[in-house]
Design a protein around this motif. Structure first.
Motif, PDB file in Angstrom:
ATOM      1  N   LYS A 211       1.020  -0.810   0.047  1.00 60.13           N
ATOM      2  CA  LYS A 211      -0.168  -0.402   0.334  1.00 60.13           C
ATOM      3  C   LYS A 211       0.613   1.498  -0.283  1.00 60.13           C
ATOM      4  N   GLU A 212       0.516   2.234  -0.367  1.00 57.62           N
ATOM      5  CA  GLU A 212       0.817   3.501  -0.385  1.00 57.62           C
ATOM      6  C   GLU A 212       0.740   4.307   1.305  1.00 57.62           C
ATOM      7  N   ARG A 213       1.640   5.175   0.870  1.00 54.14           N
ATOM      8  CA  ARG A 213       2.151   5.626   2.521  1.00 54.14           C
ATOM      9  C   ARG A 213       0.952   6.456   2.482  1.00 54.14           C
ATOM     10  N   GLU A 214       0.104   7.001   4.698  1.00 57.56           N
ATOM     11  CA  GLU A 214      -0.562   7.558   3.922  1.00 57.56           C
ATOM     12  C   GLU A 214      -0.926   8.426   5.845  1.00 57.56           C
ATOM     13  N   PHE A 215      -1.239   9.023   5.951  1.00 56.93           N
ATOM     14  CA  PHE A 215      -1.474   9.970   7.156  1.00 56.93           C
ATOM     15  C   PHE A 215      -1.753   9.723   7.990  1.00 56.93           C
ATOM     16  N   VAL A 216      -1.469   9.478   9.135  1.00 55.08           N
ATOM     17  CA  VAL A 216      -1.480   9.239  10.171  1.00 55.08           C
ATOM     18  C   VAL A 216      -2.209  10.125  11.655  1.00 55.08           C
ATOM     19  N   SER A 217      -0.895  11.161  11.864  1.00 53.96           N
ATOM     20  CA  SER A 217      -1.705  12.081  12.522  1.00 53.96           C
ATOM     21  C   SER A 217      -0.492  12.987  12.329  1.00 53.96           C
ATOM     22  N   ALA A 218      -0.793  14.579  12.812  1.00 51.49           N
ATOM     23  CA  ALA A 218       0.154  15.426  12.919  1.00 51.49           C
ATOM     24  C   ALA A 218      -0.137  16.147  13.890  1.00 51.49           C
ATOM     25  N   ILE A 219       1.049  17.355  15.010  1.00 52.66           N
ATOM     26  CA  ILE A 219       0.648  17.596  15.754  1.00 52.66           C
ATOM     27  C   ILE A 219       1.189  19.088  15.175  1.00 52.66           C
ATOM     28  N   ASP A 220       0.996  20.772  16.156  1.00 55.06           N
ATOM     29  CA  ASP A 220       1.072  21.536  15.363  1.00 55.06           C
ATOM     30  C   ASP A 220       2.468  22.048  16.278  1.00 55.06           C
ATOM     31  N   TRP A 221       2.869  22.880  16.200  1.00 51.57           N
ATOM     32  CA  TRP A 221       4.396  23.371  16.686  1.00 51.57           C
ATOM     33  C   TRP A 221       4.163  23.499  18.356  1.00 51.57           C
ATOM     34  N   SER A 222       3.196  24.107  18.906  1.00 51.46           N
ATOM     35  CA  SER A 222       3.007  24.464  20.192  1.00 51.46           C
ATOM     36  C   SER A 222       1.886  23.010  20.733  1.00 51.46           C
ATOM     37  N   GLY A 223       2.135  22.073  20.406  1.00 53.10           N
ATOM     38  CA  GLY A 223       0.786  20.901  20.769  1.00 53.10           C
ATOM     39  C   GLY A 223      -0.303  21.054  20.932  1.00 53.10           C
ATOM     40  N   GLY A 224      -0.527  22.236  20.045  1.00 46.84           N
ATOM     41  CA  GLY A 224      -2.353  22.405  21.449  1.00 46.84           C
ATOM     42  C   GLY A 224      -2.981  22.305  20.563  1.00 46.84           C
ATOM     43  N   PHE A 225      -2.961  21.871  19.238  1.00 43.56           N
ATOM     44  CA  PHE A 225      -3.330  21.495  18.407  1.00 43.56           C
ATOM     45  C   PHE A 225      -3.356  20.032  17.176  1.00 43.56           C
ATOM     46  N   ALA A 226      -4.109  19.695  17.689  1.00 46.57           N
ATOM     47  CA  ALA A 226      -3.734  17.992  16.615  1.00 46.57           C
ATOM     48  C   ALA A 226      -4.466  17.185  15.378  1.00 46.57           C
ATOM     49  N   VAL A 227      -3.754  16.580  14.380  1.00 45.60           N
ATOM     50  CA  VAL A 227      -5.140  15.956  14.002  1.00 45.60           C
ATOM     51  C   VAL A 227      -5.071  15.000  12.794  1.00 45.60           C
ATOM     52  N   TYR A 228      -5.671  13.663  12.794  1.00 47.53           N
ATOM     53  CA  TYR A 228      -5.987  12.664  12.966  1.00 47.53           C
ATOM     54  C   TYR A 228      -6.695  12.174  11.938  1.00 47.53           C
ATOM     55  N   ALA A 229      -5.933  10.727  10.872  1.00 48.52           N
ATOM     56  CA  ALA A 229      -7.072  10.497  10.383  1.00 48.52           C
ATOM     57  C   ALA A 229      -7.632   9.854  11.060  1.00 48.52           C
ATOM     58  N   ASP A 230      -9.155   9.731   9.853  1.00 46.28           N
ATOM     59  CA  ASP A 230     -10.606   8.976  10.620  1.00 46.28           C
ATOM     60  C   ASP A 230     -10.031   7.626  11.125  1.00 46.28           C
ATOM     61  N   SER A 231      -9.382   7.613  10.092  1.00 41.85           N
ATOM     62  CA  SER A 231      -8.647   5.593  10.817  1.00 41.85           C
ATOM     63  C   SER A 231      -8.936   4.944  12.232  1.00 41.85           C
ATOM     64  N   VAL A 232      -7.991   6.452  12.917  1.00 42.23           N
ATOM     65  CA  VAL A 232      -7.150   5.930  13.847  1.00 42.23           C
ATOM     66  C   VAL A 232      -8.461   6.738  14.982  1.00 42.23           C
ATOM     67  N   LYS A 233      -8.385   7.917  14.711  1.00 42.92           N
ATOM     68  CA  LYS A 233      -8.878   8.922  15.585  1.00 42.92           C
ATOM     69  C   LYS A 233     -10.178   7.845  16.938  1.00 42.92           C
ATOM     70  N   GLY A 234     -10.188   8.818  18.180  1.00 43.25           N
ATOM     71  CA  GLY A 234     -10.633   7.921  18.993  1.00 43.25           C
ATOM     72  C   GLY A 234      -9.553   6.703  19.541  1.00 43.25           C
ATOM     73  N   ARG A 235      -8.869   6.394  19.043  1.00 42.26           N
ATOM     74  CA  ARG A 235      -8.177   5.259  19.210  1.00 42.26           C
ATOM     75  C   ARG A 235      -6.537   6.028  19.685  1.00 42.26           C
TER      76      ARG A 235
END
Length: 124
Positions: A43-67
């Motif tokens: 499979k191709e490389r896929e995004f999982v999660s990221a966090i901004d420079w301060s640690g105050g904001f994060a994003v998640y792929a739907d497949s891992v959100k909540g886990r």
């Protein structure tokens, strides 16, 4: 480029947990967003999660959100990925990534540095 060194991968049963770490050096760690990507066999490389420079904001792929939960410690130049309730489909090589930008919205084209990857295997 300053290397990114991942650790914490391994073999775990479905439903279990692992915590990945990614450490680096240098004075600019706190200036940039950090993220995790993964690549499963065939499979191709896929995004999982990221966090901004301060640690105050994060994003998640739907497949891992909540886990999964991403965090960072700028004093230690380290970013973490806590992975809970793991599933066999989470099996992949997980890569740490440093963005060239401070915000958590991240695509592969924003990446300035990649780690070497750490294997996560979830057995059913």
């Amino acid at each position: 480029q300053v290397p990114l060194v991942e650790s914490g991968g391994g073999l775990v049963q479905a439903g279990g947990s692992l915590k990945l770490s990614c450490a680096t050096s240098g004075r600019t760690f706190s200036s940039y967003a950090m993220g995790w990507f993964r690549q499963a066999p065939g499979k191709e490389r896929e995004f999982v999660s990221a966090i901004d420079w301060s640690g105050g904001f994060a994003v998640y792929a739907d497949s891992v959100k909540g886990r999964f939960a991403i965090s960072r410690d700028n004093a230690k130049n380290t970013v973490y990925l806590q992975m809970n309730t793991l599933k066999p489909e989470d099996t992949a090589v997980y890569y740490c990534a440093r963005s060239n930008l401070p915000g958590a919205t991240m695509t592969s084209s924003d990446i300035g540095s990649w780690g070497q990857g750490t294997q996560v295997t979830v057995s059913s």
